[in-house]
Design a protein around this motif. Structure first.
Motif, PDB file in Angstrom:
ATOM      1  N   HIS A   1      -3.604   2.655  14.280  1.00 54.37           N
ATOM      2  CA  HIS A   1      -4.752   3.062  14.828  1.00 54.37           C
ATOM      3  C   HIS A   1      -4.690   4.602  14.423  1.00 54.37           C
ATOM      4  O   HIS A   1      -5.288   5.481  14.853  1.00 54.37           O
ATOM      5  N   ILE A   2      -3.843   5.073  13.424  1.00 50.51           N
ATOM      6  CA  ILE A   2      -3.822   6.010  12.780  1.00 50.51           C
ATOM      7  C   ILE A   2      -4.901   6.405  11.774  1.00 50.51           C
ATOM      8  O   ILE A   2      -4.984   5.300  11.037  1.00 50.51           O
ATOM      9  N   THR A   3      -5.918   7.237  11.900  1.00 52.31           N
ATOM     10  CA  THR A   3      -7.028   7.128  10.815  1.00 52.31           C
ATOM     11  C   THR A   3      -6.771   7.946   9.686  1.00 52.31           C
ATOM     12  O   THR A   3      -6.202   9.127   9.773  1.00 52.31           O
TER      13      THR A   3
ATOM     14  N   GLU B   1      -9.540   8.574   7.269  1.00 51.62           N
ATOM     15  CA  GLU B   1     -10.897   8.335   6.878  1.00 51.62           C
ATOM     16  C   GLU B   1     -11.153   8.791   5.509  1.00 51.62           C
ATOM     17  O   GLU B   1     -12.345   8.115   4.896  1.00 51.62           O
ATOM     18  N   GLU B   2     -10.653   9.603   5.151  1.00 46.38           N
ATOM     19  CA  GLU B   2     -10.837  10.039   3.546  1.00 46.38           C
ATOM     20  C   GLU B   2     -10.558   8.943   2.739  1.00 46.38           C
ATOM     21  O   GLU B   2     -11.204   8.637   1.497  1.00 46.38           O
ATOM     22  N   GLU B   3      -9.679   7.929   3.085  1.00 46.78           N
ATOM     23  CA  GLU B   3      -9.164   6.839   2.122  1.00 46.78           C
ATOM     24  C   GLU B   3      -9.687   5.544   2.652  1.00 46.78           C
ATOM     25  O   GLU B   3      -9.719   4.774   1.952  1.00 46.78           O
TER      26      GLU B   3
ATOM     27  N   LYS C   1       1.717   6.526   3.402  1.00 48.41           N
ATOM     28  CA  LYS C   1       0.975   7.622   3.999  1.00 48.41           C
ATOM     29  C   LYS C   1       1.303   7.890   5.553  1.00 48.41           C
ATOM     30  O   LYS C   1       1.536   8.684   6.206  1.00 48.41           O
TER      31      LYS C   1
ATOM     32  N   GLU D   1       4.881   6.664  -1.951  1.00 47.89           N
ATOM     33  CA  GLU D   1       3.954   7.563  -1.108  1.00 47.89           C
ATOM     34  C   GLU D   1       4.660   8.243  -0.161  1.00 47.89           C
ATOM     35  O   GLU D   1       4.421   9.446   0.161  1.00 47.89           O
TER      36      GLU D   1
END
Lengths: 320, 320
Positions: free
Chosen positions: A162-164, A166-168, A247, A281
């Motif tokens: 639940h790390i977000t 949102e750009e990806e 990431k 990455e």
């Protein structure tokens, strides 16, 4: 010789294992959870399964450890909230102990027990700082810090899924947030991406293999298979999924500084298809002193890490 | 009565403080570090300052704790790497102890000591799970887990400032990565954004206040001042900086689950200008059970958190 029983309680099945103090599994039993019939039913069946397991082996056990999904209170032996079992503040340790004529029962979170099992008797042996993740229906994590389980306030630490980002990640998660890592980085996330690609009419062998309504049956394993056949859509999905996992892990290693990352769960069977872009990455987006000496290992105990972890956790609690 | 000395070693100054066992600072002394003259010079001056401090107070001390920037080896009392002091594998504990006729000296990282000081005798009193951050020239963090300092492998945990958000942050960091949080979320990062806005000719009172080469003198405090006067550029910078800090903290609380976040360092003087957008973004991008009961507090001990933390750390080490 001292013996223990470890239990891994899942939404579908419960696995019980008889182990020795070194974490060797002597005997495993798997029974359906049947959570819909209520906790008393589940605990009754579990007690019976454990009694049978122990009787068949002709031994006595010192304690039982149970790994339960969701939030737990290890001190009081409660399943605080296990949404997919319908449990809330269930005194699991006490109730199961009654079924077992007073044998001590300890309760912890299933992912934590899995990572503990891998650390004590699997891929993490010899390491003191461990980040363990499981890629399954969701993406979960647990940490060992200086040889000790890491809990955080309320035992809630480690929700890597639940790390977000949102750009990806455009997806809305079941939890209500948008962009949660596990909406992509999970067995279901991989399958979801493939289904979407088919829906968009992208050229992939998966479209031929799962025509029409068949697409509902598509799994992450099918994406791996297509990947190995050189399917460009499958390869793009694995690349994307691995990259986003990398990431997320870049943040995790920068904050925690583990010595080893252990990757388990069904989704980990994608192996290097996922791990290669993940590593690239992670290394691109974090300081080299975090990853230069970092080991990345697949979980070793595919069947019974959770069971062994729960059993050895019970042993540790008994001794403390 | 038992007394201790805590030392906070910075690139410019060293602060020494005489404290009691409750973390009350009885006397503080500040001297220039003069790191360029070599470690023997620094340690000699530090020894003299401590001897004077203790003699003036007319007490004897049990131990000295020192907080040093960069990487340390607390067990062996080494400054492993302090780039801005030019120290590498310096046996600081042994050498300073010699200057003090054998009084035990303990060494740890300066940010960790700052957060330890705030936890034991400041804003974190009573909390067991603490995430402390300092917003200064850079952005640093340290964690207390279940009342214990969190180190991670190699004592490298907590580099919050080097979490990368490259979709949002175009800057290359001194560390070599692109998008590090501290390139924006730091006193220098705030000043940098203001200078860039002036360079782009954006309408801001800061452009009038710092014409031509004067712009080099612009600090984060000036941006705060302009913010309070309603300057839209300053407000946008604080909003942006706070938002990105909130994004980084969302990952940190999801992984660590602290009970309280303590925010210190010079940049923290921006206060609500920064904290309001920070909280909003953190709450927007993380699960509510991480932030609903989370306390966010400004550091209480503005001058001496590092000194008190070092002193009480020395006390704890002596007792263990």
């Amino acid at each position: 010789m001292n013996y223990f029983v470890g239990v891994d309680i899942g939404g579908t099945n419960m696995v019980c294992g008889l182990t020795d103090a070194q974490g060797n599994t002597l005997k495993l039993a798997k029974i359906p959870t049947e959570a819909a019939q209520g906790s008393a039913h589940v605990i009754g069946r579990l007690g019976q399964a454990i009694r049978e397991l122990v009787a068949e082996a002709g031994v006595t056990i010192e304690a039982v450890g149970t790994g339960v999904p969701g939030f737990v209170d290890p001190e009081r032996g409660l399943s605080v909230l296990a949404a997919n079992l319908g449990w809330r503040n269930l005194p699991l340790a006490d109730e199961l102990s009654k079924e077992l004529h007073g044998i001590p029962v300890f309760v912890n979170n299933d992912v934590r027990m899995y990572v503990y099992g891998e650390t004590v008797a699997g891929a993490g042996r010899g390491f003191k700082h461990v980040l363990g993740i499981t890629i399954g229906t969701g993406l979960a994590a647990a940490m060992i810090n200086d040889g000790q389980l890491y809990y955080g306030a309320g035992g809630r630490a480690g929700e890597l899924g639940h790390i977000t980002l949102e750009e990806e990640i455009p997806y809305r998660c079941n939890c209500g947030l948008t962009g949660c890592l596990e909406t992509v980085v999970s067995a279901s996330g991989i399958a979801r991406q493939a289904k979407e690609a088919i829906g968009r009419g992208e050229p992939t062998v998966l479209a031929e293999r799962f025509p029409g309504d068949e697409v509902a049956k598509l799994t992450a394993a099918d994406v791996s298979k297509a990947y190995d056949q050189g399917d460009p859509v499958a390869q793009r999905i694995m690349e994307h999924t691995g990259r986003l996992l990398g990431k997320g892990l870049a943040s995790a290693i920068t904050l925690f500084s583990p010595e080893v990352i252990i990757i388990g769960g069904g989704g980990a069977q994608a192996g290097e298809r996922l791990f290669k872009p993940m590593r690239a990455e992670m290394e691109r987006t974090s300081l080299d002193f975090y990853w230069k000496s970092l080991k990345i290992k697949a979980a070793e105990r595919l069947e019974d890490a959770g069971v062994v972890g729960s059993a050895l956790y019970a042993m540790a609690r008994l001794q403390s």
